[in-house]
Design an enzyme around this catalytic site. Structure first.
Site, mmCIF file in Angstrom:
data_model
loop_
_atom_site.group_PDB
_atom_site.id
_atom_site.type_symbol
_atom_site.label_atom_id
_atom_site.label_comp_id
_atom_site.label_asym_id
_atom_site.label_seq_id
_atom_site.Cartn_x
_atom_site.Cartn_y
_atom_site.Cartn_z
ATOM 1 C CG ASP A 9 68.631 13.929 66.383
ATOM 2 O OD1 ASP A 9 69.423 14.020 65.416
ATOM 3 O OD2 ASP A 9 68.117 12.844 66.724
ATOM 4 C CG ASP A 13 75.123 10.786 63.040
ATOM 5 O OD1 ASP A 13 74.820 10.726 64.244
ATOM 6 O OD2 ASP A 13 74.307 10.557 62.138
ATOM 7 C CG ASP A 14 72.553 14.708 64.552
ATOM 8 O OD1 ASP A 14 72.780 13.606 65.084
ATOM 9 O OD2 ASP A 14 71.467 15.009 64.031
ATOM 10 C CG ASN A 157 69.075 2.336 63.057
ATOM 11 O OD1 ASN A 157 67.886 2.582 63.217
ATOM 12 N ND2 ASN A 157 69.970 3.279 62.816
ATOM 13 C CD GLU A 163 66.863 6.178 60.538
ATOM 14 O OE1 GLU A 163 67.753 6.728 61.213
ATOM 15 O OE2 GLU A 163 65.746 6.676 60.331
ATOM 16 C CG ASN A 165 66.812 10.264 62.085
ATOM 17 O OD1 ASN A 165 67.068 10.279 63.290
ATOM 18 N ND2 ASN A 165 67.667 10.687 61.160
ATOM 19 C CG HIS A 238 73.981 7.404 60.365
ATOM 20 N ND1 HIS A 238 73.681 6.224 59.745
ATOM 21 C CD2 HIS A 238 74.303 7.079 61.647
ATOM 22 C CE1 HIS A 238 73.801 5.218 60.601
ATOM 23 N NE2 HIS A 238 74.178 5.705 61.764
ATOM 24 C CG ASP A 239 72.643 12.764 60.978
ATOM 25 O OD1 ASP A 239 72.002 11.802 60.507
ATOM 26 O OD2 ASP A 239 72.519 13.165 62.142
HETATM 27 C C1 BDR Z 1 70.175 8.360 62.704
HETATM 28 O O1 BDR Z 1 69.840 8.205 64.080
HETATM 29 C C2 BDR Z 1 70.656 9.025 64.874
HETATM 30 O O2 BDR Z 1 71.098 8.317 65.975
HETATM 31 C C3 BDR Z 1 71.766 9.527 63.993
HETATM 32 O O3 BDR Z 1 72.148 10.843 64.367
HETATM 33 C C4 BDR Z 1 71.171 9.492 62.612
HETATM 34 O O4 BDR Z 1 70.508 10.692 62.308
HETATM 35 C C5 BDR Z 1 70.706 7.026 62.184
HETATM 36 O O5 BDR Z 1 69.725 6.045 62.303
HETATM 37 CA CA CA Z 2 70.702 12.662 63.721
#
Ligand code: BDR
Ligand code: CA
Length: 322
Positions: A9, A13-14, A157, A163, A165, A238-239
């Protein structure tokens, strides 16, 4: 060579996960599927296409699910901005989407390859992966494994417990963790070690060129939202951690666990509840005997940050040298 489908998405970081997958010779990026998450699926798809256009990444991109399976949609605009990838300037996409829905792309691709050769890498909400497993259950046996960014065994988060996702589509995550395939949970406990430190940013800057600038612009933008809202010292990458582990499994350690997803809960919706094997197996969940005692998931624990940085810089150098 690891054959992967990156379900994403983009998302700052994707985008780095896409670059790492495209820039490493040990990854065969079979395609990119998009999902609603950081922004709506129109924007995440446009961003994926634009990244591929800008940096000559020639793989199929298939647009996936516009909304979660059951829960209400929760976008992450406060982290990724109004476009889903605010900050860097990208060209408009210059190639066409795959004609198939992302869910069908996943099914077709897995079924077209030899059993146990394709790894699914979801790094947004798991809507497409869950729908694919429901629409064509044979993919569960057929994929090699699922390496998924999401969850946590410590903190959340988007809420204290969840989290993003997972919270973005808890029912999909529940399907994915209960499907029976091999899932590695690459959660916040791990990805908050994958920080774009000033040292990493200097190494990226030293490579020079448009891709280097793109990555630096990503981190410049995300530093404001990660620092402000999440109080993370440097941007979290992250990703890309999922892709990194498929290039070099020693980039992080794992521990066996049985993971369940809270799909409801007064304070805990979207929480990934981890029963670690090392806890002795006494504290099992309810359910059938086999469900109670099967530690079939892996949890990413300790990152080798130096190795991770080397992989990012190496992919950047290869892409820049093309
Ligand atoms: C995840 O949430 C998205 O905002 C980032 O791309 C990552 O996949 C981190 O919590
Ligand atoms: Ca992501």
């Amino acid at each position: 060579m690891e054959k992967i489908i990156l379900d994403c998405d983009p998302g700052h970081d994707d985008a780095i996960a896409i670059l790492l997958a495209a820039g490493n010779p040990n990854i065969d990026l079979l395609g990119i599927t998009t999902v609603s998450g950081n922004h709506n699926v129109e924007n995440t798809t446009r961003n994926a296409l634009s990244v591929c256009t800008a940096y000559g990444i020639k793989v199929p991109v298939a647009k996936g699910s516009p909304v979660p399976i059951i829960s209400d949609q929760v976008l992450a605009i406060e982290i990724h901005g109004d476009t889903g990838l605010d900050g860097p300037v990208l060209p408009p996409a210059s190639f066409e989407l795959d004609k198939r829905h992302g869910v069908d792309f996943i099914i077709d691709t897995v079924m077209a390859h030899e059993p146990k050769t394709v790894t699914l890498v979801p790094v947004g909400p798991y809507t497409n992966i869950a729908l694919a497993a429901r629409k064509e259950p044979r993919i569960v046996e057929r994929v090699k494994k699922v390496v998924a960014m999401g969850g946590s065994y410590t903190r959340g988060n988007i809420t204290p417990a969840a989290e993003y996702n997972i919270y973005g589509d808890p029912e999909a995550a529940d399907v994915v963790f209960r499907a029976g395939w091999d899932v590695t949970m690459v959660g916040l406990d791990l990805t908050h070690q994958a920080l774009a430190t000033p040292e990493l940013q200097d190494r990226v800057r030293a490579v020079g060129g448009p891709i280097s600038q793109f990555i630096l612009d990503i981190w410049k933008f995300i530093a404001t939202t990660h620092g402000g809202l999440l109080q993370i010292e440097h941007p979290a990458v992250h990703d890309a951690c999922c892709v990194a582990a498929l290039i070099d499994p020693s980039v992080f350690t794992t521990e066996k666990a049985d993971i369940r997803v809270e799909t409801a809960g007064r304070w805990t919706k979207g929480m990934t509840v981890c029963n670690f094997e090392k806890m002795g197996g006494m504290r099992h969940f309810g359910g059938t005997a086999s469900e109670q005692m099967s530690f079939r998931h892996s949890v990413a624990m300790q990152l080798d940050h130096a190795k991770f940085c080397d992989l990012i810089v190496d992919a950047l150098e290869r892409l820049t040298g093309r």
